[in-house]
Design an enzyme around this catalytic site. Structure first.
Site, PDB file in Angstrom:
ATOM      1  N   ASN A   9      95.729  40.155 -29.871  1.00 58.79           N
ATOM      2  CA  ASN A   9      94.453  39.371 -28.978  1.00 58.79           C
ATOM      3  C   ASN A   9      92.558  39.445 -30.089  1.00 58.79           C
ATOM      4  O   ASN A   9      92.932  40.267 -30.754  1.00 58.79           O
ATOM      5  CB  ASN A   9      93.898  40.280 -27.369  1.00 58.79           C
ATOM      6  N   TRP A  10      92.618  38.546 -30.611  1.00 56.48           N
ATOM      7  CA  TRP A  10      92.523  38.287 -32.152  1.00 56.48           C
ATOM      8  C   TRP A  10      90.476  37.984 -30.988  1.00 56.48           C
ATOM      9  O   TRP A  10      89.829  37.569 -32.200  1.00 56.48           O
ATOM     10  CB  TRP A  10      92.524  36.717 -33.026  1.00 56.48           C
ATOM     11  N   LYS A  11      90.227  37.787 -29.891  1.00 54.36           N
ATOM     12  CA  LYS A  11      88.986  38.297 -29.526  1.00 54.36           C
ATOM     13  C   LYS A  11      88.585  36.641 -30.359  1.00 54.36           C
ATOM     14  O   LYS A  11      88.656  35.307 -30.674  1.00 54.36           O
ATOM     15  CB  LYS A  11      88.429  39.227 -29.458  1.00 54.36           C
ATOM     16  N   HIS A  94      91.255  38.824 -19.119  1.00 53.28           N
ATOM     17  CA  HIS A  94      90.767  39.646 -20.287  1.00 53.28           C
ATOM     18  C   HIS A  94      90.177  40.713 -18.987  1.00 53.28           C
ATOM     19  O   HIS A  94      88.795  39.484 -18.514  1.00 53.28           O
ATOM     20  CB  HIS A  94      90.598  40.053 -21.163  1.00 53.28           C
ATOM     21  N   GLU A  96      87.093  40.806 -20.287  1.00 55.72           N
ATOM     22  CA  GLU A  96      86.065  41.115 -20.898  1.00 55.72           C
ATOM     23  C   GLU A  96      86.011  38.859 -20.140  1.00 55.72           C
ATOM     24  O   GLU A  96      83.862  39.427 -20.249  1.00 55.72           O
ATOM     25  CB  GLU A  96      85.951  40.717 -22.269  1.00 55.72           C
ATOM     26  N   GLU A 166      95.423  47.824 -19.468  1.00 60.69           N
ATOM     27  CA  GLU A 166      93.932  47.606 -20.909  1.00 60.69           C
ATOM     28  C   GLU A 166      93.412  48.794 -19.361  1.00 60.69           C
ATOM     29  O   GLU A 166      92.115  48.215 -19.053  1.00 60.69           O
ATOM     30  CB  GLU A 166      93.934  46.734 -20.648  1.00 60.69           C
ATOM     31  N   GLY A 172      88.096  48.757 -26.950  1.00 58.58           N
ATOM     32  CA  GLY A 172      87.772  48.621 -28.487  1.00 58.58           C
ATOM     33  C   GLY A 172      86.532  50.478 -29.011  1.00 58.58           C
ATOM     34  O   GLY A 172      85.859  49.356 -29.269  1.00 58.58           O
ATOM     35  N   SER A 212      92.986  50.028 -27.527  1.00 56.39           N
ATOM     36  CA  SER A 212      92.562  50.736 -29.162  1.00 56.39           C
ATOM     37  C   SER A 212      94.237  51.156 -29.407  1.00 56.39           C
ATOM     38  O   SER A 212      94.518  52.765 -30.324  1.00 56.39           O
ATOM     39  CB  SER A 212      91.919  52.162 -28.844  1.00 56.39           C
ATOM     40  N   GLY A 233      93.768  44.605 -29.894  1.00 54.60           N
ATOM     41  CA  GLY A 233      92.895  43.861 -30.451  1.00 54.60           C
ATOM     42  C   GLY A 233      92.234  44.126 -31.156  1.00 54.60           C
ATOM     43  O   GLY A 233      92.875  43.464 -32.145  1.00 54.60           O
ATOM     44  N   GLY A 234      91.559  44.985 -31.834  1.00 55.56           N
ATOM     45  CA  GLY A 234      90.641  45.394 -32.697  1.00 55.56           C
ATOM     46  C   GLY A 234      91.750  44.673 -34.123  1.00 55.56           C
ATOM     47  O   GLY A 234      92.186  45.176 -35.258  1.00 55.56           O
TER      48      GLY A 234
HETATM   49  C1  PEP Z   1      92.028  43.882 -25.930  1.00 51.68           C
HETATM   50  O1  PEP Z   1      90.955  43.579 -26.056  1.00 51.68           O
HETATM   51  O2  PEP Z   1      92.814  43.441 -25.304  1.00 51.68           O
HETATM   52  C2  PEP Z   1      92.415  45.239 -26.365  1.00 51.68           C
HETATM   53  C3  PEP Z   1      93.343  45.835 -26.766  1.00 51.68           C
HETATM   54  O3  PEP Z   1      91.517  45.437 -27.779  1.00 51.68           O
HETATM   55  P1  PEP Z   1      91.692  46.663 -28.865  1.00 51.68           P
HETATM   56  O4  PEP Z   1      92.627  47.142 -29.152  1.00 51.68           O
HETATM   57  O5  PEP Z   1      90.367  46.407 -29.767  1.00 51.68           O
HETATM   58  O6  PEP Z   1      91.739  48.176 -27.861  1.00 51.68           O
END
Ligand code: PEP
Length: 250
Positions: A9-11, A94, A96, A166, A172, A212, A233-234
């Site tokens: 997930n590049w956000k 999501h 966010e 999640e 994050g 994470s 994500g990250g």
């Molecule tokens: C996400 O945004 O779906 C996510 C899991 O982010 P991260 O891996 O950065 O925690």
């Protein structure tokens, strides 16, 4: 046996030119038959990334879509637009989007139904806050999120959906759920699907963990019986993503 999936997930990261560069770099390292790999990218990056990945097995996902067909909804994207651009998956709900764009369970259910109607494969996100975990209401809360997201959706359309568990406190933050904590909730999610749709659908649907995930923790988390991979994500923006996809090759 469910095939593992690793979705990035590049956000809100990567301009179109940066996105093409990243897709080009990652492509040879993550194009594998063993794992389904998906890059969920910002809307403006979809067309160039689809083009960059066209001769690979990597699929492209959107990070969001609207639940109407077309019309006066300035700034939104329809499922037909996504399909025509070459999108296979779409992230729905999501945390966010729930938090910053006030998406409710009802809105998320409408998006799920519309995506499925157009044969886009949803990656439905669910997850509890830290407060809910500390209060001990995690499982109850997630079951409600699942029941609401899948309302009115028939079983034959659920098998190819993906659910991403999640926990909000792990997104994050670098604070990853333990493999046991993640397994406990993913097992409960599969149980919810079993209650609603029966054992066949429950055994086939893929449930990912997100929060994470990195190269160091992926293999332990993905080895849990009800966890079929990760939503990342990250780390999906770094060369490390290839190590997550190839978690079983160390
Ligand atoms: C996400 O945004 O779906 C996510 C899991 O982010 P991260 O891996 O950065 O925690």
């Amino acid at each position: 046996m469910r095939k593992k999936m690793v979705a990035g997930n590049w956000k809100m990261n990567m301009t179109p030119s940066q996105a093409v560069k990243l897709a080009k770099e990652l492509k040879p390292k993550v194009d594998t038959n063993e794992v389904d790999v998906v890059f969920c990218v910002p809307a403006i990056d979809i067309v160039p990334v689809v083009n960059e990945l066209k001769d690979s097995g990597i699929k492209v996902g959107a990070e969001n879509m609207f639940y109407e067909e077309k019309g006066a909804y300035t700034g939104e994207l329809s499922p037909e637009m996504l399909i025509d651009a070459g999108v296979t998956y779409v992230i729905i709900g999501h945390s966010e989007r729930r938090q910053y764009f006030h998406e409710t369970d009802e809105v998320i259910n409408k998006k799920m139904r519309k995506a499925i109607e157009h044969k886009l494969l949803p990656i439905l996100c669910c997850g509890e806050s830290l407060e809910q975990r500390e209060k001990g209401v995690t499982i109850e809360f997630i079951k409600k999120q699942i029941a609401s997201a899948f309302k009115y959706i028939p079983p034959e359309n659920v098998i190819n959906c993906v659910i991403a568990y999640e926990p909000i406190w792990a997104i994050g933050t670098g604070r990853v759920a333990t493999a046991e904590q993640a397994q406990e909730v993913c097992e409960a999610i599969r149980g919810s699907i079993r209650d609603i749709y029966g054992a066949v659908v429950a055994e086939r649907i893929r449930i990912l963990y997100g929060g994470s995930v990195n190269a160091a923790n992926a293999s332990q988390i993905f080895s849990m019986p009800d966890i079929d991979g990760g939503l990342v994500g990250g780390a999906s923006l770094k060369p490390e993503f290839a190590d997550i996809v190839n978690y079983n090759k160390k």
